[in-house]
Scaffold this motif. Structure first.
Motif, mmCIF file in Angstrom:
data_model
loop_
_atom_site.group_PDB
_atom_site.id
_atom_site.type_symbol
_atom_site.label_atom_id
_atom_site.label_comp_id
_atom_site.label_asym_id
_atom_site.label_seq_id
_atom_site.Cartn_x
_atom_site.Cartn_y
_atom_site.Cartn_z
ATOM 1 N N VAL A 31 0.845 -1.267 0.078
ATOM 2 C CA VAL A 31 -0.022 -0.091 0.005
ATOM 3 C C VAL A 31 0.886 1.426 0.070
ATOM 4 O O VAL A 31 0.726 2.273 -0.621
ATOM 5 C CB VAL A 31 -0.941 0.012 1.325
ATOM 6 C CG1 VAL A 31 -1.555 1.391 1.409
ATOM 7 C CG2 VAL A 31 -2.164 -1.058 0.932
ATOM 8 N N ARG A 32 1.946 1.210 0.763
ATOM 9 C CA ARG A 32 2.853 2.348 0.676
ATOM 10 C C ARG A 32 3.333 2.867 -0.757
ATOM 11 O O ARG A 32 3.468 3.678 -1.058
ATOM 12 C CB ARG A 32 4.020 2.290 1.573
ATOM 13 C CG ARG A 32 3.869 2.192 3.129
ATOM 14 C CD ARG A 32 5.182 2.505 3.990
ATOM 15 N NE ARG A 32 4.692 2.306 5.546
ATOM 16 C CZ ARG A 32 4.692 1.396 6.095
ATOM 17 N NH1 ARG A 32 4.757 0.211 5.697
ATOM 18 N NH2 ARG A 32 4.586 1.801 7.467
ATOM 19 N N LYS A 33 3.541 1.353 -1.643
ATOM 20 C CA LYS A 33 3.992 1.756 -2.760
ATOM 21 C C LYS A 33 2.963 2.023 -3.790
ATOM 22 O O LYS A 33 3.381 2.262 -5.064
ATOM 23 C CB LYS A 33 4.635 0.295 -3.377
ATOM 24 C CG LYS A 33 6.082 -0.034 -2.424
ATOM 25 C CD LYS A 33 6.390 -1.377 -2.871
ATOM 26 C CE LYS A 33 7.774 -1.705 -2.395
ATOM 27 N NZ LYS A 33 8.366 -3.153 -2.540
ATOM 28 N N ASP A 60 0.287 -12.862 -7.519
ATOM 29 C CA ASP A 60 1.363 -12.468 -6.598
ATOM 30 C C ASP A 60 1.516 -10.621 -6.859
ATOM 31 O O ASP A 60 1.863 -10.146 -6.083
ATOM 32 C CB ASP A 60 2.783 -13.037 -6.964
ATOM 33 C CG ASP A 60 2.893 -14.435 -6.574
ATOM 34 O OD1 ASP A 60 1.978 -14.699 -5.709
ATOM 35 O OD2 ASP A 60 3.624 -15.072 -7.074
ATOM 36 N N ASN A 61 0.966 -10.224 -7.792
ATOM 37 C CA ASN A 61 0.648 -8.872 -7.964
ATOM 38 C C ASN A 61 -0.232 -8.152 -7.529
ATOM 39 O O ASN A 61 -0.549 -6.853 -8.062
ATOM 40 C CB ASN A 61 1.350 -8.402 -9.572
ATOM 41 C CG ASN A 61 2.439 -8.958 -10.166
ATOM 42 O OD1 ASN A 61 3.480 -9.130 -9.458
ATOM 43 N ND2 ASN A 61 2.381 -9.386 -11.239
ATOM 44 N N CYS A 62 -1.066 -8.695 -6.719
ATOM 45 C CA CYS A 62 -2.188 -8.129 -6.212
ATOM 46 C C CYS A 62 -2.065 -7.909 -4.671
ATOM 47 O O CYS A 62 -1.465 -8.614 -4.112
ATOM 48 C CB CYS A 62 -3.581 -8.928 -6.579
ATOM 49 S SG CYS A 62 -3.913 -9.443 -8.266
ATOM 50 N N LEU A 63 -2.972 -7.079 -4.157
ATOM 51 C CA LEU A 63 -2.908 -6.583 -2.821
ATOM 52 C C LEU A 63 -3.727 -7.811 -2.001
ATOM 53 O O LEU A 63 -4.394 -8.495 -2.617
ATOM 54 C CB LEU A 63 -3.663 -5.392 -2.379
ATOM 55 C CG LEU A 63 -2.917 -4.171 -2.744
ATOM 56 C CD1 LEU A 63 -3.916 -3.051 -2.478
ATOM 57 C CD2 LEU A 63 -1.871 -3.736 -1.760
ATOM 58 N N ASP A 64 -3.137 -8.287 -0.947
ATOM 59 C CA ASP A 64 -3.657 -9.333 -0.250
ATOM 60 C C ASP A 64 -5.051 -8.894 0.426
ATOM 61 O O ASP A 64 -5.163 -7.463 0.785
ATOM 62 C CB ASP A 64 -2.850 -9.898 1.273
ATOM 63 C CG ASP A 64 -1.407 -10.351 0.706
ATOM 64 O OD1 ASP A 64 -1.343 -10.446 -0.372
ATOM 65 O OD2 ASP A 64 -0.762 -10.362 1.520
ATOM 66 N N THR A 65 -6.077 -9.747 0.322
ATOM 67 C CA THR A 65 -7.391 -9.400 0.873
ATOM 68 C C THR A 65 -7.829 -10.255 1.572
ATOM 69 O O THR A 65 -7.692 -11.560 1.488
ATOM 70 C CB THR A 65 -8.323 -9.079 -0.367
ATOM 71 O OG1 THR A 65 -8.356 -10.232 -1.237
ATOM 72 C CG2 THR A 65 -7.960 -7.714 -1.366
ATOM 73 N N LEU A 66 -8.901 -10.023 2.355
ATOM 74 C CA LEU A 66 -9.802 -10.858 3.214
ATOM 75 C C LEU A 66 -11.129 -10.878 2.574
ATOM 76 O O LEU A 66 -11.708 -9.694 2.518
ATOM 77 C CB LEU A 66 -9.849 -10.533 4.589
ATOM 78 C CG LEU A 66 -8.410 -10.133 5.310
ATOM 79 C CD1 LEU A 66 -8.966 -9.754 6.778
ATOM 80 C CD2 LEU A 66 -7.495 -11.505 5.191
ATOM 81 N N THR A 67 -11.733 -11.983 1.990
ATOM 82 C CA THR A 67 -12.636 -11.663 1.045
ATOM 83 C C THR A 67 -13.811 -12.805 1.297
ATOM 84 O O THR A 67 -13.641 -13.778 1.725
ATOM 85 C CB THR A 67 -12.322 -12.042 -0.448
ATOM 86 O OG1 THR A 67 -11.480 -11.109 -0.658
ATOM 87 C CG2 THR A 67 -13.580 -11.877 -1.476
ATOM 88 N N VAL A 68 -15.200 -12.299 1.470
ATOM 89 C CA VAL A 68 -16.351 -13.043 1.248
ATOM 90 C C VAL A 68 -17.165 -12.619 0.420
ATOM 91 O O VAL A 68 -17.559 -11.429 -0.036
ATOM 92 C CB VAL A 68 -17.018 -12.969 2.791
ATOM 93 C CG1 VAL A 68 -17.368 -11.473 3.249
ATOM 94 C CG2 VAL A 68 -18.126 -14.086 2.953
ATOM 95 N N THR A 69 -17.821 -13.697 -0.530
ATOM 96 C CA THR A 69 -18.820 -13.605 -1.600
ATOM 97 C C THR A 69 -20.063 -14.272 -1.249
ATOM 98 O O THR A 69 -19.918 -15.331 -0.692
ATOM 99 C CB THR A 69 -18.176 -14.314 -2.795
ATOM 100 O OG1 THR A 69 -16.833 -13.702 -3.131
ATOM 101 C CG2 THR A 69 -19.063 -13.999 -3.911
ATOM 102 N N PHE A 70 -21.139 -13.372 -1.318
ATOM 103 C CA PHE A 70 -22.367 -13.953 -0.962
ATOM 104 C C PHE A 70 -23.027 -14.580 -2.449
ATOM 105 O O PHE A 70 -23.576 -13.959 -3.070
ATOM 106 C CB PHE A 70 -23.347 -12.696 -0.633
ATOM 107 C CG PHE A 70 -22.584 -12.005 0.377
ATOM 108 C CD1 PHE A 70 -22.666 -12.317 1.736
ATOM 109 C CD2 PHE A 70 -21.670 -10.952 0.227
ATOM 110 C CE1 PHE A 70 -21.982 -11.626 2.691
ATOM 111 C CE2 PHE A 70 -21.209 -10.166 1.168
ATOM 112 C CZ PHE A 70 -21.163 -10.635 2.406
#
Length: 476
Positions: free
Chosen positions: A272-274, A301-311
């Motif tokens: 995020v800093r980058k 590997d080029n994506c931000l880490d996320t915590l995700t939930v899909t409904f």
């Protein structure tokens, strides 16, 4: 004319099977078309309201400008300048959220929307001191704007209310910050910001946010210690992203989940800093499938880490219709085998069946999948399957009774078809056990065929009328 009538009949039945497989493929294309229209309905709702939501932050940031004097090759001096942003992720981020789903419709198609109430407890150990800027050039002169707090979102149209307060202490009490549109960030442009007061020491904030979205909710673990508790009234979540919940409980009334991620396990704070951008998420209707986790493709590997939930909808009519069509050839093959066995085992009592009659039976079987697709758009999948299968069982039972010349054969054939439809329904609704159920069912079907035909003289069956089988024993 064929010298071997049975061989000619088999070739005719094979041609019928090929034509029916082409018809099944065309129905499969129709399922894909309807599924694509559902995805377009999802995009239409997202364009008209708010799409998938991903929270990045909150972050402290400050825009700074550095000026310095440089000398060119001719000895002349000039003033150069660079503008950059200093970003400080929080030390601790604790999120509590209550989510309520809201179904939205575009014609026949349902889209899962939601409204969530979020409470964010955020701490910076060094406060705005974490935004200290340093000159990179000798003699550089720095000028920085006032520090701001920003929260980036996937779709800012979903913000219904936002409030930022400092947590009360004995010295300064509680102060409410003014929230303004826009983030001021070059990469994460969707969101809002608030101007931070000039305070020294640690900073502890309480942020409340009412947010609407569609299909998916995600959080980027930007803090050194990120914790997220989520409670929702949707009983079919699909957990994805880079980190699964450490605790989860799913009931028919809803679910609750808890995540905890340290900066030792995630590079989100550094990325995020980058200014690392988010990757586009997969379409929820494309990847929706029954299950609790791991349904969506893993991020790169080029994506931000996320915590995700899909409904998701566990009973997606187009997904289940597509899976049912994959059993279409099995339907036709087992049904034709049952009719052929009736002919072979009851030559004296059963009428001969013409390939055209095989074709009519196959068309009735194929029409089941078209009925299932059309009815599932108006009824629940279970009811659509029950109505379509009952209609086809009744039709096939009555027709087979007349085709074979005995009502008893028609009743037996109808009962067998009812059992076959019941088996396929179990396969469709038991994803984890589908392979076991299917393989055991086919084994039992093969065993039944082998047992019923154990005394059939196949050489005599393939011998033309009036010709003696050359391999039969001589007549004394």
């Amino acid at each position: 004319m064929f010298k071997h009538p049975l061989l000619g009949k088999l070739l005719g039945i094979g041609l019928v099977a090929v034509l029916l497989s082409l018809l099944l493929a065309r129905i499969g294309f129709l399922v894909d078309e309807r599924s694509a229209r559902q995805e377009e309905a999802v995009r239409s709702v997202q364009r008209a309201s708010a799409g998938e939501q991903t929270l990045i932050g909150p972050l402290l940031q400050r825009q700074c400008t550095e000026e310095w004097t440089a000398r060119d090759d001719n000895g002349k001096t000039r003033t150069e300048r660079r503008t950059y942003a200093v970003v400080a992720p929080p030390s601790v981020l604790e999120v509590s959220s209550q989510l309520t789903t809201e179904a939205r419709y575009r014609g026949l198609f349902k889209v899962n929307g939601y409204v969530t109430q979020l409470t964010l407890e955020v701490q910076w150990r060094d406060g705005v001191g974490a935004l200290a800027a340093q000159a990179e050039h000798p003699g550089g002169r720095l000028s920085c704007q006032a520090p701001t707090l920003m929260l980036a979102l996937g779709d800012v149209r979903g913000v219904r209310a936002a409030q930022v307060k400092t947590v009360a202490d004995t010295a300064n009490g509680s102060t409410e910050w003014v929230v303004r549109p826009g983030t001021g960030h070059e990469i994460y442009t969707q969101g809002w910001h608030a101007v931070a007061p000039a305070t020294a020491g640690p900073l502890h904030l309480n942020i409340t946010l009412e947010l609407a979205g569609t299909a998916r909710l995600a959080l980027v673990p930007v803090a050194e210690d990120t914790r997220w508790r989520l409670q929702a009234n949707w009983p079919h979540p699909s957990f994805g992203g880079r980190f699964l919940p450490v605790e989860r409980e799913i009931t028919p009334q809803g679910f609750s989940a808890r995540w905890r991620v340290s900066a030792l396990a995630s590079s989100a704070s550094t990325e995020v800093r980058k200014g690392q951008a988010l990757c586009a998420s997969p379409s929820p209707s494309r990847y929706a499938a029954p299950g609790e986790e791991g349904d969506a493709p893993a991020p790169t590997d080029n994506c931000l880490d996320t915590l995700t939930v899909t409904f998701i909808d566990p009973v997606n009519p187009y997904m289940l219709s597509d899976r049912a069509i994959k059993y279409g050839l099995l339907f036709i093959g087992l049904t034709f085998m049952a009719v052929a066995l009736a002919e072979v085992l009851g030559r004296e009592r059963i009428r001969r069946v013409h390939p055209i009659q095989y074709a009519l039976v196959g068309l009735a079987l194929t029409l089941f999948f078209l009925l299932l697709l059309s009815l599932s758009e108006h009824l629940s999948f279970a009811w659509a399957y029950a109505v379509a299968s009952a209609a086809c069982v009744l039709l096939l039972g009555l027709y087979t009774g007349h085709m074979l010349g005995t009502s008893r054969a028609g009743l037996g054939f109808g009962a067998g078809m009812a059992g076959l439809y019941g088996l396929v329904y179990l396969l469709l609704n038991s994803e984890q056990m589908a392979l076991v159920i299917g393989s055991v069912g086919l084994f039992l079907a093969l065993g039944a065929v082998m047992w019923l035909t154990r005394r059939v003289d196949w050489y005599s069956a393939f011998t033309p009328p009036g010709r003696k089988d050359p391999l039969s024993p001589p007549v004394e």
